[in-house]
Design a protein around this motif. Structure first.
Motif, mmCIF file in Angstrom:
data_model
loop_
_atom_site.group_PDB
_atom_site.id
_atom_site.type_symbol
_atom_site.label_atom_id
_atom_site.label_comp_id
_atom_site.label_asym_id
_atom_site.label_seq_id
_atom_site.Cartn_x
_atom_site.Cartn_y
_atom_site.Cartn_z
ATOM 1 N N LYS A 36 0.822 -1.215 0.000
ATOM 2 C CA LYS A 36 0.000 0.000 0.000
ATOM 3 C C LYS A 36 0.857 1.267 0.000
ATOM 4 O O LYS A 36 0.395 2.332 -0.382
ATOM 5 C CB LYS A 36 -0.933 0.013 1.205
ATOM 6 N N LEU A 37 2.101 1.143 0.434
ATOM 7 C CA LEU A 37 2.977 2.320 0.501
ATOM 8 C C LEU A 37 3.241 2.936 -0.864
ATOM 9 O O LEU A 37 3.507 4.138 -0.953
ATOM 10 C CB LEU A 37 4.309 1.962 1.161
ATOM 11 N N ALA A 38 3.187 2.157 -1.916
ATOM 12 C CA ALA A 38 3.445 2.685 -3.262
ATOM 13 C C ALA A 38 2.444 3.764 -3.640
ATOM 14 O O ALA A 38 2.751 4.654 -4.432
ATOM 15 C CB ALA A 38 3.414 1.554 -4.286
ATOM 16 N N LYS A 39 1.259 3.707 -3.064
ATOM 17 C CA LYS A 39 0.201 4.669 -3.396
ATOM 18 C C LYS A 39 0.065 5.783 -2.359
ATOM 19 O O LYS A 39 -0.744 6.680 -2.519
ATOM 20 C CB LYS A 39 -1.140 3.929 -3.502
ATOM 21 N N GLN A 40 0.861 5.734 -1.302
ATOM 22 C CA GLN A 40 0.795 6.733 -0.231
ATOM 23 C C GLN A 40 1.645 7.960 -0.586
ATOM 24 O O GLN A 40 2.528 7.887 -1.434
ATOM 25 C CB GLN A 40 1.296 6.125 1.084
ATOM 26 N N PRO A 41 1.417 9.078 0.096
ATOM 27 C CA PRO A 41 2.281 10.248 -0.117
ATOM 28 C C PRO A 41 3.735 9.905 0.211
ATOM 29 O O PRO A 41 4.007 9.057 1.060
ATOM 30 C CB PRO A 41 1.731 11.283 0.868
ATOM 31 N N LYS A 42 4.656 10.556 -0.476
ATOM 32 C CA LYS A 42 6.076 10.224 -0.298
ATOM 33 C C LYS A 42 6.542 10.409 1.144
ATOM 34 O O LYS A 42 7.454 9.730 1.596
ATOM 35 C CB LYS A 42 6.957 11.021 -1.252
ATOM 36 N N GLU A 43 5.904 11.294 1.900
ATOM 37 C CA GLU A 43 6.286 11.498 3.307
ATOM 38 C C GLU A 43 6.073 10.222 4.126
ATOM 39 O O GLU A 43 6.866 9.914 5.011
ATOM 40 C CB GLU A 43 5.490 12.661 3.922
ATOM 41 N N GLU A 44 5.010 9.491 3.818
ATOM 42 C CA GLU A 44 4.753 8.230 4.523
ATOM 43 C C GLU A 44 5.804 7.188 4.162
ATOM 44 O O GLU A 44 6.289 6.457 5.018
ATOM 45 C CB GLU A 44 3.357 7.702 4.197
ATOM 46 N N LEU A 45 6.175 7.140 2.894
ATOM 47 C CA LEU A 45 7.223 6.212 2.469
ATOM 48 C C LEU A 45 8.553 6.567 3.127
ATOM 49 O O LEU A 45 9.256 5.691 3.634
ATOM 50 C CB LEU A 45 7.357 6.219 0.941
ATOM 51 N N ILE A 46 8.893 7.845 3.161
ATOM 52 C CA ILE A 46 10.142 8.278 3.810
ATOM 53 C C ILE A 46 10.140 7.865 5.274
ATOM 54 O O ILE A 46 11.139 7.346 5.790
ATOM 55 C CB ILE A 46 10.341 9.801 3.660
ATOM 56 N N LYS A 47 9.027 8.069 5.941
ATOM 57 C CA LYS A 47 8.926 7.707 7.365
ATOM 58 C C LYS A 47 9.216 6.223 7.570
ATOM 59 O O LYS A 47 9.955 5.839 8.478
ATOM 60 C CB LYS A 47 7.527 8.053 7.870
ATOM 61 N N ARG A 48 8.661 5.385 6.699
ATOM 62 C CA ARG A 48 8.853 3.937 6.839
ATOM 63 C C ARG A 48 10.248 3.498 6.423
ATOM 64 O O ARG A 48 10.829 2.606 7.033
ATOM 65 C CB ARG A 48 7.810 3.202 6.008
ATOM 66 N N ARG A 58 9.362 -2.496 -7.180
ATOM 67 C CA ARG A 58 9.198 -2.829 -8.590
ATOM 68 C C ARG A 58 8.952 -1.492 -9.273
ATOM 69 O O ARG A 58 9.644 -0.534 -8.995
ATOM 70 C CB ARG A 58 8.073 -3.835 -8.788
ATOM 71 N N SER A 59 7.935 -1.413 -10.113
ATOM 72 C CA SER A 59 7.738 -0.154 -10.828
ATOM 73 C C SER A 59 6.710 0.770 -10.191
ATOM 74 O O SER A 59 6.651 1.951 -10.532
ATOM 75 C CB SER A 59 7.351 -0.428 -12.286
ATOM 76 N N ALA A 60 5.897 0.287 -9.267
ATOM 77 C CA ALA A 60 4.862 1.133 -8.660
ATOM 78 C C ALA A 60 5.453 2.160 -7.695
ATOM 79 O O ALA A 60 4.977 3.278 -7.603
ATOM 80 C CB ALA A 60 3.819 0.282 -7.945
ATOM 81 N N THR A 61 6.496 1.787 -6.980
ATOM 82 C CA THR A 61 7.135 2.700 -6.044
ATOM 83 C C THR A 61 8.193 3.512 -6.773
ATOM 84 O O THR A 61 9.107 2.955 -7.370
ATOM 85 C CB THR A 61 7.800 1.937 -4.875
ATOM 86 N N LYS A 62 8.060 4.820 -6.711
ATOM 87 C CA LYS A 62 9.035 5.707 -7.334
ATOM 88 C C LYS A 62 10.005 6.185 -6.255
ATOM 89 O O LYS A 62 9.630 6.916 -5.343
ATOM 90 C CB LYS A 62 8.346 6.916 -7.975
ATOM 91 N N VAL A 63 11.246 5.743 -6.350
ATOM 92 C CA VAL A 63 12.266 6.119 -5.380
ATOM 93 C C VAL A 63 12.939 7.393 -5.875
ATOM 94 O O VAL A 63 13.725 7.362 -6.813
ATOM 95 C CB VAL A 63 13.289 4.987 -5.163
ATOM 96 N N THR A 64 12.615 8.497 -5.227
ATOM 97 C CA THR A 64 13.152 9.803 -5.622
ATOM 98 C C THR A 64 14.337 10.183 -4.749
ATOM 99 O O THR A 64 14.611 9.544 -3.731
ATOM 100 C CB THR A 64 12.062 10.877 -5.479
ATOM 101 N N SER A 65 15.015 11.242 -5.124
ATOM 102 C CA SER A 65 16.138 11.724 -4.309
ATOM 103 C C SER A 65 15.660 12.135 -2.923
ATOM 104 O O SER A 65 16.387 11.970 -1.946
ATOM 105 C CB SER A 65 16.854 12.880 -5.013
#
Length: 85
Positions: A36-48, A58-65
């Motif tokens: 579900k993290l792939a669809k969450q705001p990037k702040e939530e992904l950063i936190k995790r 894979r391709s759903a999660t965009k790993v940005t700088s």
């Protein structure tokens, strides 16, 4: 040179084959899979990602700088799949 012996916490944010999780777990990694993290705001992904050593996507999660810079514990990003984005 840093030791990578303590790289044991893995976060998987996209759907990968269960064999991936099984192999990592069998080799002593602590694996959390949260697609579900792939669809969450990037702040939530950063936190995790701040809590893990390895991120597998894979391709759903965009790993940005911003995600990389906001995750000082992160040592490795694995991208499963084929082709190019």
């Amino acid at each position: 040179m840093d030791s990578y012996d303590n790289m044991n916490r893995v976060l998987i944010t996209d759907d990968v084959d269960t064999q991936c999780v099984d192999m990592l777990t069998a080799n002593g990694f602590l694996v959390e899979k949260d697609i579900k993290l792939a669809k969450q705001p990037k702040e939530e992904l950063i936190k995790r990602v701040q809590e893990v050593d390895i991120l597998i996507v894979r391709s759903a999660t965009k790993v940005t700088s911003a995600i990389i810079e906001g995750s000082p514990r992160l040592k490795l990003i694995g991208r499963a799949g084929t082709g190019t984005d």
